[in-house]
Design an enzyme around this catalytic site. Structure first.
Site, PDB file in Angstrom:
ATOM      1  CB  CYS A  37     101.530  69.172 -69.327  1.00 25.92           C
ATOM      2  SG  CYS A  37     101.663  68.852 -71.092  1.00 25.92           S
ATOM      3  CG  PHE A  38      96.895  67.602 -64.442  1.00 27.96           C
ATOM      4  CD1 PHE A  38      96.788  67.448 -64.082  1.00 27.96           C
ATOM      5  CD2 PHE A  38      96.478  68.293 -66.136  1.00 27.96           C
ATOM      6  CE1 PHE A  38      95.536  66.251 -63.916  1.00 27.96           C
ATOM      7  CE2 PHE A  38      95.373  67.622 -65.844  1.00 27.96           C
ATOM      8  CZ  PHE A  38      94.868  66.504 -65.223  1.00 27.96           C
TER       9      PHE A  38
END
Length: 389
Positions: free
Chosen positions: A164-165
């Site tokens: 998700c980053f």
């Protein structure tokens, strides 16, 4: 004789990397969060797990998500029962879906970005493709090059399994490519399809259930380049500074493992607490050089891992509720689309800023921040400068 220093100087762009276009795409299948628990427990043959369903219903109710988009329709799931079972061997079935769907959805977003950019696709010099949905060789970058008809000598970079980053990671990489290669035009694509993570419920692994309540499918594409061509290219945001850091004492906070059963998802620690505890340090590092310490004076784009992360960041920094409006709107409409989320929020922000008659693409403000949070626990920070509308 030309010196290496002169060659180096000639290779570099003059100005900062700018985002020149944004496109997004989602599968046609829209899922309403209010009715999703009924569908999910029915399709996974889990209706007898009454207490677990009630728990899942509460998760969905608290998620602040109204709708999501999913490639996995009822028909596809009925044809692939192993995908619906909890931890049943199903990687082949999942891979068969995502190796086709991830580049296809990426192409949809890329076509929109290229159209907005207004330049011929032959001017694309670099391609960054990012997905946490499956793996393949040659990769989704290669497939997209073929689907779009890009030149065979486009310089490609494939990022798999970042999590998700990575919406922040692709911007950081695109910035370095654009600024260090004069005339470079970088096509950036994040494409995520939940066919790798979908599975039936388990009484003993509630973190897996959290993922089932949050994740959605989506792809976003950008064109990034320095020194925009006047009258032809229209900058949307400038990228000024980037950083990546691993939060201390956060090992195992968010994990994903590719197994015979697909991609498993684990939340092992207080993720919102870890993010909120480390956000101040990231902001000081980013904004001290600009003499900015009032974080209500900048615009905000934060990966909406879930509502609790946004709540705790708001609380920690005493942010006004409207600061996270674009972020919360995207979470509400699309769910957590992993790496693509922050790029959707960029798109949402510049569109709403124009619609509301504000003076810049960043909600009328000059400076802003984009945060990515994900496995590690890794934090990506991008300092953005808006552009006058």
């Amino acid at each position: 004789m030309v010196s290496v220093a002169e060659i180096r100087q000639a290779q570099r762009a003059e100005g900062p990397a700018t985002i020149l276009a944004i496109g997004t795409a989602n599968p046609a299948n829209k899922v309403e969060q209010a009715t999703y628990p009924d569908f999910y427990f029915k399709i996974t043959n889990s209706e007898h797990k009454v207490e677990l369903k009630e728990k899942f219903q509460r998760m969905c109710d608290k998620s602040m998500i109204k709708s999501r988009y999913m490639y996995l329709t009822e028909e596809i799931l009925k044809e692939n029962p192993s995908v619906c079972e909890y931890m049943a061997p199903s990687l082949d079935a999942r891979q068969d879906m995502v190796v086709v769907e991830v580049p296809r959805l990426g192409k949809e977003a890329a076509v929109k970005a290229i159209k907005e950019w207004g330049q011929p696709k032959s001017k694309i010099t670099h391609l960054i493709f990012c997905t946490t949905s499956g793996v393949d060789m040659p990769g989704a970058d290669y497939q997209l090059t073929k689907l779009l008809g890009l030149r065979p000598y486009v310089k490609r970079y494939m990022m798999y399994q970042q999590g998700c980053f990575a919406g922040g990671t692709v911007l950081r990489l695109a910035k370095d490519l654009a600024e260090n290669n004069k005339g470079a035009r970088v096509l950036v694509v994040c494409s995520e399809v939940t066919a790798v993570t979908f599975r039936g419920p388990s009484d003993t692994h509630l973190d897996s259930l959290v993922g089932q309540a949050l994740f959605g499918d989506g792809a976003a594409a950008l064109i990034v380049g320095s020194d925009p061509v006047p009258e032809i290219e229209k900058p949307i945001f400038e990228m000024v500074w980037t950083a990546q850091t691993i939060a201390p004492d956060s090992e195992g906070a968010i994990d994903g493992h590719l197994r015979e059963a697909g991609l498993t998802f684990h939340l092992l620690k207080d993720v919102p607490g870890i993010v909120s505890k480390n956000i101040d340090k990231a902001l000081v590092e980013a904004f001290q050089p600009l003499n900015i310490s009032d974080y209500n004076s900048i615009f905000w784009i934060a990966h909406p891992g879930g509502p609790a992360i946004l709540d705790q960041v708001e609380q920690k920094l005493a942010l006004k509720p409207e600061k996270m409006k674009a972020t919360r709107d995207v979470l509400s409409e699309y769910g957590n689309m992993s790496s693509a989320c922050v790029l959707f929020i960029l798109d949402e922000m510049r569109k709403k800023s124009a619609q509301n008659g504000l003076k810049t693409t960043g909600e009328g403000l000059d400076w802003g921040v984009l945060f990515g949070f994900g496995p590690g626990l890794t934090i990506e920070t991008v300092v953005l400068h808006s552009v006058a509308i």
